[in-house]
Write an enzyme that holds these catalytic residues in place. Structure first.
Site, PDB file in Angstrom:
ATOM      1  N   ASP A 187      37.740 -33.597  53.779  1.00  0.00           N
ATOM      2  CA  ASP A 187      38.500 -33.703  55.029  1.00  0.00           C
ATOM      3  C   ASP A 187      38.787 -32.302  55.598  1.00  0.00           C
ATOM      4  OD1 ASP A 187      40.382 -32.968  53.184  1.00  0.00           O
ATOM      5  OD2 ASP A 187      41.859 -34.482  53.750  1.00  0.00           O
ATOM      6  N   ASP A 212      36.079 -37.729  51.029  1.00  0.00           N
ATOM      7  CA  ASP A 212      37.546 -37.685  51.001  1.00  0.00           C
ATOM      8  C   ASP A 212      38.135 -38.878  51.731  1.00  0.00           C
ATOM      9  OD1 ASP A 212      38.669 -35.609  49.550  1.00  0.00           O
ATOM     10  OD2 ASP A 212      38.370 -34.143  51.150  1.00  0.00           O
ATOM     11  N   LYS A 266      37.419 -39.428  47.064  1.00  0.00           N
ATOM     12  CA  LYS A 266      38.393 -38.500  46.465  1.00  0.00           C
ATOM     13  C   LYS A 266      39.697 -38.686  47.205  1.00  0.00           C
ATOM     14  CE  LYS A 266      38.096 -33.845  47.207  1.00  0.00           C
ATOM     15  NZ  LYS A 266      39.359 -33.526  47.895  1.00  0.00           N
ATOM     16  N   GLU A 308      44.055 -37.289  47.190  1.00  0.00           N
ATOM     17  CA  GLU A 308      45.006 -36.288  46.707  1.00  0.00           C
ATOM     18  C   GLU A 308      46.252 -36.955  46.138  1.00  0.00           C
ATOM     19  OE1 GLU A 308      45.878 -33.553  49.895  1.00  0.00           O
ATOM     20  OE2 GLU A 308      43.759 -33.094  50.218  1.00  0.00           O
ATOM     21  N   GLU A 368      42.839 -27.742  42.419  1.00  0.00           N
ATOM     22  CA  GLU A 368      42.802 -26.697  43.452  1.00  0.00           C
ATOM     23  C   GLU A 368      43.959 -25.712  43.280  1.00  0.00           C
ATOM     24  OE1 GLU A 368      42.338 -28.137  47.468  1.00  0.00           O
ATOM     25  OE2 GLU A 368      42.605 -26.140  48.329  1.00  0.00           O
TER      26      GLU A 368
HETATM   27  O1  KIV Z   1      38.217 -31.176  51.820  1.00  0.00           O
HETATM   28  C1  KIV Z   1      37.791 -30.278  51.082  1.00  0.00           C
HETATM   29  O2  KIV Z   1      36.956 -29.452  51.473  1.00  0.00           O
HETATM   30  C2  KIV Z   1      38.315 -30.197  49.725  1.00  0.00           C
HETATM   31  C3  KIV Z   1      38.181 -28.877  49.038  1.00  0.00           C
HETATM   32  C4  KIV Z   1      39.231 -28.690  48.039  1.00  0.00           C
HETATM   33  C5  KIV Z   1      36.839 -28.660  48.452  1.00  0.00           C
HETATM   34  O3  KIV Z   1      38.834 -31.138  49.221  1.00  0.00           O
END
Ligand code: KIV
Length: 266
Positions: free
Chosen positions: A34, A73, A103, A105, A172
């Site tokens: 993202d 993401d 993915k 967070e 990260e």
């Molecule tokens: O969105 C992104 O680029 C990420 C980075 C931490 C690689 O999640």
């Protein structure tokens, strides 16, 4: 790969052209991050990025790199309103964009969401440490896990996400030693960014690696090329040649074999 001691390479890509180039360089995972919002769409953060944005770009990456593992993401807001919404959005990313996994967070609070997605057949990579979608709550873009209490919390989050079914973890911006500990404690692979060399793999934003994103350069970014000056020089040269009439020259034009003067006379 983790078991075999083979390090994983991951790069962000947002379009078919870049995805195809990266795929030809044996990158293991293409991440439709993202970061799209900042790198490509011109936002100041990842927060405004929508499901429509992610689906559009992830589908392009899939078309450009049909044989590569594509991770997408989940954008801010697409998994924060309950497990059901998260599952619907995760399934859309797989079905409509053809991604292999998503993915998201967050730590312990996201475990029910991770579990729900995995039970629905959506593989999930967790993302801990600095989590850009909620960076404001973390006091900005800062290294995380610096004191023992914060380190303990991150280790607990990593364990909980593994337990919830995440197939891998992105870590990260944490001190290298902490990333090493987390990577040795969990059995799933860790992919680091700003987390030292002892993660099981590394990820960079593709535009950062190529030196073509100039707004912001974190300490961990290494420019393996500097494309910005090359792009600027090429575009300036194009403009100069257009203005002085030297482009297009005969070599870049189609030859005339017809007397077009007749068109004017008719
Ligand atoms: O969105 C992104 O680029 C990420 C980075 C931490 C690689 O999640």
């Amino acid at each position: 790969m983790k078991a075999g001691g083979q390090r994983i390479t991951m790069l962000t890509a947002y379009d078919a052209a870049m995805a195809s180039l990266f795929a030809s360089c044996e990158v293991d995972i293409l991440l439709v991050g993202d970061s799209l919002g900042m790198v490509v769409l011109g936002y100041d953060s990842t927060v405004p990025v929508t499901m429509a944005d992610m689906l559009h770009h992830a589908a392009a990456v899939r078309r450009g790199a049909p044989g590569v593992f594509v991770l997408c993401d989940m954008p801010f807001g697409s998994y924060h309103t309950g497990v059901r919404d998260a599952v619907i959005n995760g399934l859309r990313i797989m079905k409509e964009a053809g991604s292999d996994a998503v993915k998201l967070e967050g730590g312990i609070e996201m475990c029910p969401v991770v579990k729900g997605l995995v039970e629905a057949g959506v593989p999930v990579m967790g993302h801990i440490g600095l989590t850009p979608q909620t960076a404001g709550q973390l006091g900005g873009f800062k290294v995380q896990g610096k004191d023992i209490e914060a380190a303990r919390r991150l280790l607990a989050e990593a364990r909980a996400l593994e337990e919830a079914g995440a197939f891998a973890l992105l870590i990260e911006c944490v001190p290298s030693g902490l990333a090493r500990v987390i990577s040795s404690v969990v059995s799933i692979p860790t992919v680091g960014i700003g987390a030292g060399v002892d993660c099981d793999g590394q990820v960079l934003v593709g535009h950062d690696l190529l030196g073509m994103y100039e707004r912001f350069q974190p300490k961990f970014v290494k420019h393996y090329a500097s494309l910005s000056p090359l792009i600027k020089a090429a575009v300036a040269e194009f403009s100069r040649e257009v203005r002085n009439g030297s482009y297009p020259d005969a070599e870049h034009s189609f030859a005339d074999s017809t007397d077009y003067q007749r068109l004017l006379q008719e």
